[in-house]
Scaffold this motif. Structure first.
Motif, PDB file in Angstrom:
ATOM      1  N   ASN A  74      15.865  -1.304  -4.789  1.00  0.00           N
ATOM      2  CA  ASN A  74      17.148  -0.616  -4.962  1.00  0.00           C
ATOM      3  C   ASN A  74      17.557   0.231  -3.768  1.00  0.00           C
ATOM      4  N   GLU A  75      16.604   0.748  -3.025  1.00  0.00           N
ATOM      5  CA  GLU A  75      16.972   1.563  -1.866  1.00  0.00           C
ATOM      6  C   GLU A  75      15.917   1.454  -0.780  1.00  0.00           C
ATOM      7  N   GLN A  76      16.356   1.697   0.457  1.00  0.00           N
ATOM      8  CA  GLN A  76      15.478   1.568   1.611  1.00  0.00           C
ATOM      9  C   GLN A  76      14.667   2.835   1.883  1.00  0.00           C
ATOM     10  N   LEU A  77      14.904   3.893   1.124  1.00  0.00           N
ATOM     11  CA  LEU A  77      14.270   5.180   1.396  1.00  0.00           C
ATOM     12  C   LEU A  77      12.782   5.225   1.031  1.00  0.00           C
ATOM     13  N   ILE A  78      12.260   4.204   0.362  1.00  0.00           N
ATOM     14  CA  ILE A  78      10.843   4.206  -0.012  1.00  0.00           C
ATOM     15  C   ILE A  78       9.943   3.907   1.181  1.00  0.00           C
ATOM     16  N   PHE A  79      10.517   3.412   2.276  1.00  0.00           N
ATOM     17  CA  PHE A  79       9.719   3.127   3.465  1.00  0.00           C
ATOM     18  C   PHE A  79       9.597   4.384   4.319  1.00  0.00           C
ATOM     19  N   PRO A  80       8.403   4.686   4.804  1.00  0.00           N
ATOM     20  CA  PRO A  80       8.185   5.941   5.537  1.00  0.00           C
ATOM     21  C   PRO A  80       8.907   6.023   6.880  1.00  0.00           C
ATOM     22  N   GLU A  81       9.287   4.888   7.486  1.00  0.00           N
ATOM     23  CA  GLU A  81       9.946   4.908   8.802  1.00  0.00           C
ATOM     24  C   GLU A  81      11.390   5.372   8.724  1.00  0.00           C
ATOM     25  N   VAL A  82      11.990   5.247   7.555  1.00  0.00           N
ATOM     26  CA  VAL A  82      13.411   5.562   7.399  1.00  0.00           C
ATOM     27  C   VAL A  82      13.602   7.079   7.352  1.00  0.00           C
ATOM     28  N   VAL A  83      14.411   7.586   8.286  1.00  0.00           N
ATOM     29  CA  VAL A  83      14.741   9.007   8.328  1.00  0.00           C
ATOM     30  C   VAL A  83      16.039   9.196   7.544  1.00  0.00           C
ATOM     31  N   TYR A  84      15.983  10.025   6.532  1.00  0.00           N
ATOM     32  CA  TYR A  84      17.113  10.200   5.621  1.00  0.00           C
ATOM     33  C   TYR A  84      18.390  10.618   6.351  1.00  0.00           C
ATOM     34  N   ASP A  85      18.280  11.452   7.365  1.00  0.00           N
ATOM     35  CA  ASP A  85      19.455  11.955   8.083  1.00  0.00           C
ATOM     36  C   ASP A  85      20.118  10.894   8.952  1.00  0.00           C
ATOM     37  N   ASP A  86      19.389   9.820   9.300  1.00  0.00           N
ATOM     38  CA  ASP A  86      19.926   8.797  10.196  1.00  0.00           C
ATOM     39  C   ASP A  86      20.696   7.691   9.477  1.00  0.00           C
ATOM     40  N   ILE A  87      20.589   7.618   8.151  1.00  0.00           N
ATOM     41  CA  ILE A  87      21.262   6.524   7.451  1.00  0.00           C
ATOM     42  C   ILE A  87      22.658   6.942   6.997  1.00  0.00           C
ATOM     43  N   MET A  88      23.589   5.988   7.047  1.00  0.00           N
ATOM     44  CA  MET A  88      24.969   6.261   6.644  1.00  0.00           C
ATOM     45  C   MET A  88      25.173   5.987   5.152  1.00  0.00           C
ATOM     46  N   VAL A  89      24.548   4.916   4.653  1.00  0.00           N
ATOM     47  CA  VAL A  89      24.663   4.548   3.237  1.00  0.00           C
ATOM     48  C   VAL A  89      23.290   4.084   2.738  1.00  0.00           C
ATOM     49  N   THR A  90      23.006   4.372   1.477  1.00  0.00           N
ATOM     50  CA  THR A  90      21.789   3.814   0.888  1.00  0.00           C
ATOM     51  C   THR A  90      22.138   2.419   0.376  1.00  0.00           C
ATOM     52  N   HIS A  91      21.236   1.494   0.587  1.00  0.00           N
ATOM     53  CA  HIS A  91      21.491   0.109   0.197  1.00  0.00           C
ATOM     54  C   HIS A  91      20.206  -0.523  -0.314  1.00  0.00           C
ATOM     55  N   VAL A 151       0.811  -1.222   0.000  1.00  0.00           N
ATOM     56  CA  VAL A 151       0.000   0.000   0.000  1.00  0.00           C
ATOM     57  C   VAL A 151       0.848   1.278   0.000  1.00  0.00           C
ATOM     58  N   ILE A 152       1.968   1.272   0.726  1.00  0.00           N
ATOM     59  CA  ILE A 152       2.721   2.511   0.915  1.00  0.00           C
ATOM     60  C   ILE A 152       4.054   2.530   0.159  1.00  0.00           C
ATOM     61  N   ALA A 153       4.881   1.492   0.345  1.00  0.00           N
ATOM     62  CA  ALA A 153       6.259   1.543  -0.153  1.00  0.00           C
ATOM     63  C   ALA A 153       6.381   1.373  -1.667  1.00  0.00           C
ATOM     64  N   LEU A 154       5.788   0.335  -2.231  1.00  0.00           N
ATOM     65  CA  LEU A 154       5.951   0.104  -3.674  1.00  0.00           C
ATOM     66  C   LEU A 154       5.425   1.245  -4.537  1.00  0.00           C
ATOM     67  N   PRO A 155       4.292   1.879  -4.193  1.00  0.00           N
ATOM     68  CA  PRO A 155       3.864   3.029  -4.997  1.00  0.00           C
ATOM     69  C   PRO A 155       4.835   4.218  -4.950  1.00  0.00           C
TER      70      PRO A 155
END
Length: 181
Positions: free
Chosen positions: A133-150, A105-109
């Motif tokens: 390709n990246e974990q940023l599509i999930f709403p829980e992930v805060v962009y400033d808290d991640i060190m690398v996109t994976h 419902v949320i991430a894939l769109p």
């Protein structure tokens, strides 16, 4: 949210029994578990980054992720015994259905230029796997808290041994498969 488990119980089971011509309700396909995993790659030697990936995966899954260690040394890959090689988490029951609903419902769109997940991800035994390709599509992930996109690998394990039955189950649950084939 409506609740994917109750949707499965109330609507999907009946449609599956009808379309697959299965009379015994115990033989109806169902999702047994979902495994999320991230390979360490070049970050295997940096434990801080591995812990950050584990924290991110825990946020996404809603359950604690574990860092997997190499069982033996492999010189060709420059891997030593007990070296971190990845992060994984196995989801079952309520957490599994919550994650699957959030994914559909949320991430894939939110994926850029999304045209559906591949239909060729079935393994011949009724299990489906695909990668993001990246974990940023999930709403829980805060962009400033991640060190690398994976990236992120998702394996959906079902109770059936037939790819056709597993496809029908995921399709009725709302998995957005790509058009074609």
């Amino acid at each position: 949210m409506y609740g994917l488990k109750s949707f499965y119980e109330k609507e999907v089971k009946g449609k599956l029994a009808e379309e697959l011509n299965i009379k015994n309700p115990m033989l109806l396909p169902k999702i047994e578990k979902i495994v999320l995993s991230v390979g360490a790659g070049a970050y295997a030697k940096d434990m801080k980054i591995m812990q950050n990936i584990a924290q991110t995966l825990s946020l996404i899954a809603g359950q604690k992720a574990v860092i997997t260690m190499a069982k033996k040394s492999v010189a060709g890959f420059k891997i030593r015994e007990r070296m971190a090689v990845g992060v994984k988490v196995t989801l079952r029951n309520k957490v599994m259905y919550n994650f699957l609903e959030k994914l559909i419902v949320i991430a894939l769109p939110r994926v850029k230029d999304f045209r559906g997940v591949s239909r060729s991800g079935f393994d011949g035994r009724g299990n489906y796997g695909f990668g993001l390709n990246e974990q940023l599509i999930f709403p829980e992930v805060v962009y400033d808290d991640i060190m690398v996109t994976h990236g992120l690998n998702i394996a959906i394990i079902t109770s059936t041994n037939s790819d056709k039955e597993a496809f029908k189950l995921l399709e009725l649950l709302g998995m957005p498969f790509a058009k074609g084939r």
